[in-house]
Design a protein around this motif. Sequence first.
Motif, mmCIF file in Angstrom:
data_model
loop_
_atom_site.group_PDB
_atom_site.id
_atom_site.type_symbol
_atom_site.label_atom_id
_atom_site.label_comp_id
_atom_site.label_asym_id
_atom_site.label_seq_id
_atom_site.Cartn_x
_atom_site.Cartn_y
_atom_site.Cartn_z
ATOM 1 N N PHE A 110 8.269 -24.290 -1.584
ATOM 2 C CA PHE A 110 7.458 -23.574 -2.553
ATOM 3 C C PHE A 110 6.018 -23.834 -2.119
ATOM 4 O O PHE A 110 5.558 -24.966 -2.139
ATOM 5 C CB PHE A 110 7.699 -24.085 -3.974
ATOM 6 C CG PHE A 110 6.876 -23.366 -4.985
ATOM 7 C CD1 PHE A 110 7.160 -22.045 -5.296
ATOM 8 C CD2 PHE A 110 5.798 -23.985 -5.599
ATOM 9 C CE1 PHE A 110 6.375 -21.353 -6.208
ATOM 10 C CE2 PHE A 110 5.022 -23.295 -6.518
ATOM 11 C CZ PHE A 110 5.311 -21.989 -6.820
ATOM 12 N N LEU A 111 5.347 -22.801 -1.630
ATOM 13 C CA LEU A 111 4.015 -22.951 -1.030
ATOM 14 C C LEU A 111 4.085 -24.027 0.043
ATOM 15 O O LEU A 111 4.904 -23.945 0.940
ATOM 16 C CB LEU A 111 2.953 -23.260 -2.099
ATOM 17 C CG LEU A 111 2.840 -22.185 -3.199
ATOM 18 C CD1 LEU A 111 1.865 -22.600 -4.286
ATOM 19 C CD2 LEU A 111 2.448 -20.827 -2.597
ATOM 20 N N ASN A 112 3.279 -25.073 -0.086
ATOM 21 C CA ASN A 112 3.257 -26.066 0.982
ATOM 22 C C ASN A 112 4.176 -27.255 0.701
ATOM 23 O O ASN A 112 4.109 -28.273 1.379
ATOM 24 C CB ASN A 112 1.812 -26.537 1.177
ATOM 25 C CG ASN A 112 1.578 -26.944 2.624
ATOM 26 O OD1 ASN A 112 2.305 -26.501 3.506
ATOM 27 N ND2 ASN A 112 0.609 -27.805 2.842
ATOM 28 N N ASN A 113 5.001 -27.122 -0.335
ATOM 29 C CA ASN A 113 5.899 -28.204 -0.711
ATOM 30 C C ASN A 113 7.285 -27.932 -0.123
ATOM 31 O O ASN A 113 8.027 -27.104 -0.634
ATOM 32 C CB ASN A 113 5.942 -28.278 -2.244
ATOM 33 C CG ASN A 113 6.832 -29.382 -2.755
ATOM 34 O OD1 ASN A 113 7.332 -30.206 -1.984
ATOM 35 N ND2 ASN A 113 7.053 -29.389 -4.056
ATOM 36 N N TYR A 114 7.592 -28.614 0.962
ATOM 37 C CA TYR A 114 8.852 -28.391 1.660
ATOM 38 C C TYR A 114 9.902 -29.375 1.163
ATOM 39 O O TYR A 114 9.627 -30.571 1.048
ATOM 40 C CB TYR A 114 8.666 -28.535 3.167
ATOM 41 C CG TYR A 114 7.920 -27.366 3.763
ATOM 42 C CD1 TYR A 114 8.609 -26.274 4.283
ATOM 43 C CD2 TYR A 114 6.525 -27.334 3.762
ATOM 44 C CE1 TYR A 114 7.939 -25.185 4.811
ATOM 45 C CE2 TYR A 114 5.843 -26.241 4.285
ATOM 46 C CZ TYR A 114 6.555 -25.176 4.808
ATOM 47 O OH TYR A 114 5.887 -24.094 5.321
ATOM 48 N N GLY A 138 12.508 -37.484 -3.045
ATOM 49 C CA GLY A 138 11.431 -37.950 -3.923
ATOM 50 C C GLY A 138 10.638 -36.864 -4.624
ATOM 51 O O GLY A 138 9.469 -37.073 -4.977
ATOM 52 N N LYS A 139 11.247 -35.707 -4.882
ATOM 53 C CA LYS A 139 10.502 -34.612 -5.525
ATOM 54 C C LYS A 139 9.970 -34.967 -6.905
ATOM 55 O O LYS A 139 8.901 -34.501 -7.281
ATOM 56 C CB LYS A 139 11.358 -33.335 -5.587
ATOM 57 C CG LYS A 139 11.732 -32.803 -4.237
ATOM 58 C CD LYS A 139 10.493 -32.536 -3.385
ATOM 59 C CE LYS A 139 10.848 -32.425 -1.916
ATOM 60 N NZ LYS A 139 9.655 -32.436 -1.029
#
Length: 558
Positions: free
Chosen positions: A136-140, A468-469
Amino acid sequence: MDKLKTLFAAVLSLGMAAEASLGVVQTEGGSVQGQNIPLGLYRSVDVFKGIPFAAKPGTFEKPKPHPGWNGILKATKFAQRCLQMSMLQTTSFGSEDCLYLNIWVPHGQKVSSNLPVMIWLYGGGFFVGGSMGPNFLNNYLYSGQEIADKGNVIVVSVGYRVGTLGFLSTGDSRLPGNYGLWDQHAAIAWVNRNIRSFGGDPDNITIFGESAGGAGVSFQTLSPHSKGLFKRAISQSGVAFCPWALNRNPRKVAEEVCHSVGCPTDDRMAACLKSLDVEEFSLSGHFSISGTPPAVASYPGVKNLSLSPVVDGDFLPDQPGNLFHNAAEIDYLAGVNNMDGYLFTSKDIPSLGDKNQDTLVEDIKRLLAAYTKETGQAGLEIAFAEYSSNWGSTPTQTTIKTAAVDIGTDYLFLVPTQTAIVQHAANAKSGRTYSYLLSEPSLLAGPGKPYHDWVGADHADDLQYVFGKPFTTPKAYGGRQRDLSGYIIAYWTNFARTGNPNKGNLKVPVTWPEFTSTGQQFLDINAKMNASSIGQEMRQRFVHLWTSTLPSLPSHAQ
Ligand SMILES: *[C@@H]1O[C@H](CO)[C@@H](O)[C@H](O)[C@H]1NC(C)=O
Ligand SMILES: *[C@@H]1O[C@H](CO)[C@@H](O)[C@H](O)[C@H]1NC(C)=O
Ligand SMILES: *[C@@H]1O[C@H](CO)[C@@H](O)[C@H](O)[C@H]1NC(C)=O
């Protein structure tokens, strides 16, 4: 003013001290430079994205060493995924040039050295997936940053070929298959040869993966080619014994692919397949899945028709059950989610996930009939009796629906995983064995939410906690999920460091006993763990049903 200046200088020097970094790193192919991300006082992580571990592979060929490069490779962008189908299975995307890996290296005040290493193999049914995962955007999803920082370990994630290009096999030496497994192997070997330059300990490598990635981990431990490359392995919701993990009739799949792309099925088959346009080709496998992989029960050839690993006489010289001696020195931690089958079973029985629709007993029988096909009516009756034994005369909808989820979970994930764990323990010499069940309720379950209240940990629910989200995106989670994520990262990284999930840098809520053939202990993992979270003989009655009772019935030819 002077005081301010001194303070400013002090802050600056602290800031500089916090940025311990590897800088340019020499690898066998040339030098690479990543990016240093400060995480706080005296804490940072070096991130390297898109380092090639092999050359662009030839179609249906094993990976070959990378020829190397001149100058400094800027490793700051994820490489493309391996060529694969889109979700709608109508277009393909990605690249054949996809054998790249990513590395996260945590640092304290000083640059790290001799850290344990964890190598991630993604899931996606051997059909889709990428080393960085969905984003999601820059969160892989598969960013190794949280695991690396919290556990003080190096995290590596690797690309491998999937679908037709990764696993098509003619069942003989012409196109032997398993290219995707060879890619994983090449990546692990590259890490073993090069990770010391990144501050890693090549004698402390753990491979871990989920779903098809968990099965990939399992195959790597069983292959004689892996000897000495890694010490430990973690399989999450996937092992070599899963019915979807091994293709027992690759020739038939290859023939179907030939029909769909217009190749002859005689001696000319391999040459014709190799000459095709790969983009068109990567779409040619779409016949084999009728839902998200693994193949769903309604598909008649669930055990045969899929693009997955094969016994090729090389990477896998024999059936998985005969290869456990190769894993005798490997520490192995494996487990499943308690409702791993929910996603797949609700595709087979659409009413299952619908809060306003009843699931009929007939639906359960249809599902079981598909899974017990080989033993016909006799198998179906025995299996149904077992799954309905606690129903009484008027089972509630919750009883019926959870039985359906249990059937899917047992057949696709839980029973095969128990078999692998038992085999590992029975063949182990120095290797330890640990078993778990993740039982955290689904975040989508509850009043006003899409899932029934009773839905537990669905397939892939573990990924967010392992990576670790709940810490990366705190607003999307509560304290309960952060607790759980912290526990899992502690167990996983302790295991990578010492071979024992209880011992290492991080404290754990409950001591996880080793799985032994006699005790068969497992850990029930969730956010509210205590001394009663230790179980024994996981779902033994059902394991017995699928591994002993049904196989001993006379088999009907399919
Ligand atoms: C792995 O790391 C641990 C802790 O740093 C160390 O004690 C051990 O000797 C290393 N090697 C192996 C093979 O476990
Ligand atoms: C599946 O594979 C087995 C073993 O190779 C074979 O006996 C069986 O006929 C196959 N079934 C189908 C549906 O292709
Ligand atoms: C452990 O937790 C469960 C569920 O929260 C609870 O029912 C049980 O009493 C607890 N057991 C112990 C030994 O604390």
